[in-house]
Design a protein around this motif. Sequence first.
Motif, mmCIF file in Angstrom:
data_model
loop_
_atom_site.group_PDB
_atom_site.id
_atom_site.type_symbol
_atom_site.label_atom_id
_atom_site.label_comp_id
_atom_site.label_asym_id
_atom_site.label_seq_id
_atom_site.Cartn_x
_atom_site.Cartn_y
_atom_site.Cartn_z
ATOM 1 N N LEU A 109 0.820 -1.222 0.000
ATOM 2 C CA LEU A 109 0.000 0.000 0.000
ATOM 3 C C LEU A 109 0.851 1.267 0.000
ATOM 4 O O LEU A 109 0.497 2.269 0.621
ATOM 5 C CB LEU A 109 -0.943 -0.001 1.210
ATOM 6 C CG LEU A 109 -1.984 -1.126 1.252
ATOM 7 C CD1 LEU A 109 -2.850 -0.997 2.485
ATOM 8 C CD2 LEU A 109 -2.839 -1.141 -0.007
ATOM 9 N N GLN A 144 -4.057 -2.863 11.194
ATOM 10 C CA GLN A 144 -3.473 -1.548 10.975
ATOM 11 C C GLN A 144 -2.141 -1.692 10.243
ATOM 12 O O GLN A 144 -1.428 -2.665 10.422
ATOM 13 C CB GLN A 144 -3.253 -0.802 12.288
ATOM 14 C CG GLN A 144 -4.534 -0.365 12.959
ATOM 15 C CD GLN A 144 -4.284 0.636 14.079
ATOM 16 O OE1 GLN A 144 -3.146 0.964 14.422
ATOM 17 N NE2 GLN A 144 -5.358 1.145 14.648
ATOM 18 N N ARG A 189 -2.603 3.330 10.101
ATOM 19 C CA ARG A 189 -3.902 3.522 9.450
ATOM 20 C C ARG A 189 -4.654 2.201 9.406
ATOM 21 O O ARG A 189 -4.062 1.121 9.310
ATOM 22 C CB ARG A 189 -3.718 4.068 8.033
ATOM 23 C CG ARG A 189 -2.811 3.231 7.151
ATOM 24 C CD ARG A 189 -2.721 3.785 5.736
ATOM 25 N NE ARG A 189 -1.600 3.211 5.010
ATOM 26 C CZ ARG A 189 -1.493 3.225 3.688
ATOM 27 N NH1 ARG A 189 -2.449 3.771 2.952
ATOM 28 N NH2 ARG A 189 -0.423 2.706 3.101
ATOM 29 N N ILE A 224 -6.721 -0.829 8.035
ATOM 30 C CA ILE A 224 -6.810 -1.542 6.769
ATOM 31 C C ILE A 224 -7.681 -2.778 6.955
ATOM 32 O O ILE A 224 -7.946 -3.215 8.076
ATOM 33 C CB ILE A 224 -5.432 -1.980 6.241
ATOM 34 C CG1 ILE A 224 -4.777 -2.973 7.201
ATOM 35 C CG2 ILE A 224 -4.534 -0.783 5.996
ATOM 36 C CD1 ILE A 224 -3.557 -3.669 6.638
ATOM 37 N N ASP A 283 -7.078 -0.343 1.792
ATOM 38 C CA ASP A 283 -7.170 0.844 2.640
ATOM 39 C C ASP A 283 -8.365 1.714 2.256
ATOM 40 O O ASP A 283 -8.469 2.867 2.686
ATOM 41 C CB ASP A 283 -5.877 1.663 2.599
ATOM 42 C CG ASP A 283 -5.520 2.132 1.201
ATOM 43 O OD1 ASP A 283 -6.283 1.860 0.253
ATOM 44 O OD2 ASP A 283 -4.459 2.780 1.055
ATOM 45 N N ASP A 284 -9.290 1.138 1.465
ATOM 46 C CA ASP A 284 -10.495 1.888 1.088
ATOM 47 C C ASP A 284 -11.759 1.103 1.435
ATOM 48 O O ASP A 284 -12.771 1.184 0.748
ATOM 49 C CB ASP A 284 -10.478 2.249 -0.397
ATOM 50 C CG ASP A 284 -10.364 1.031 -1.315
ATOM 51 O OD1 ASP A 284 -10.513 -0.113 -0.826
ATOM 52 O OD2 ASP A 284 -10.127 1.227 -2.526
#
Length: 203
Positions: free
Chosen positions: A69, A154, A158, A160, A182-183
């Motif tokens: 990512l 994470q 962030r 995930i 991550d979306d």
Amino acid sequence: MNLHAKNTMPYRRVLIPCLSLLMLAATAASGGAAAAPLRASAAVEDGQRDFDWEIGTWHTTVRVLADPLSGSADEWLHFEGTSVVRRLLDRRANVVELTVSGPDGRIEGLNLRLYEPQAGRWSLTFVNLRDGLLTPSVSGRFHDGVGEFYGDDQLGGRAIKVRFLIFRQGPDRARFEQAFSDDGGVTWETNWIAVDTPIDTGS
């Protein structure tokens, strides 16, 4: 092979891999109550056998995306070694011991798989040998011969999502793929691909 794991390499995170059956619903209809426990029991027993084919020792080749990512999917690291899968608790659990190495280092890990009979699924949890901690589990089951497992984690602070897939490609080959999103699961980036061929099998 098949695990869910954090890596022991300088790059950030690797899950290794990595199955179950849809839970049968009991009905309360008249005349069906006596048969329902038998169907549920059969489903539990069948689900507990999902990994029987994998018990034994496997030769494992692994490709790992160096920086998941990050926007760069060009650098892959290569490893080779063994995966040993052992049955526990009368098929209600099993453990995978992975040992692979390559030019970029070595990865060692354990993957504990637990069957959840009430949910008709398996949870896969990696033991990180570097820090002695358990990683967040991925959970799922088999659909049409493909094991699908999902979880949350994470990466670099962030949130995930993690997807782990198991493909049994005949009696002498299995493929394991891990991907991150991550979306929220709209798109996935594969970062771990392992292919296993048997060295021997046994209980």
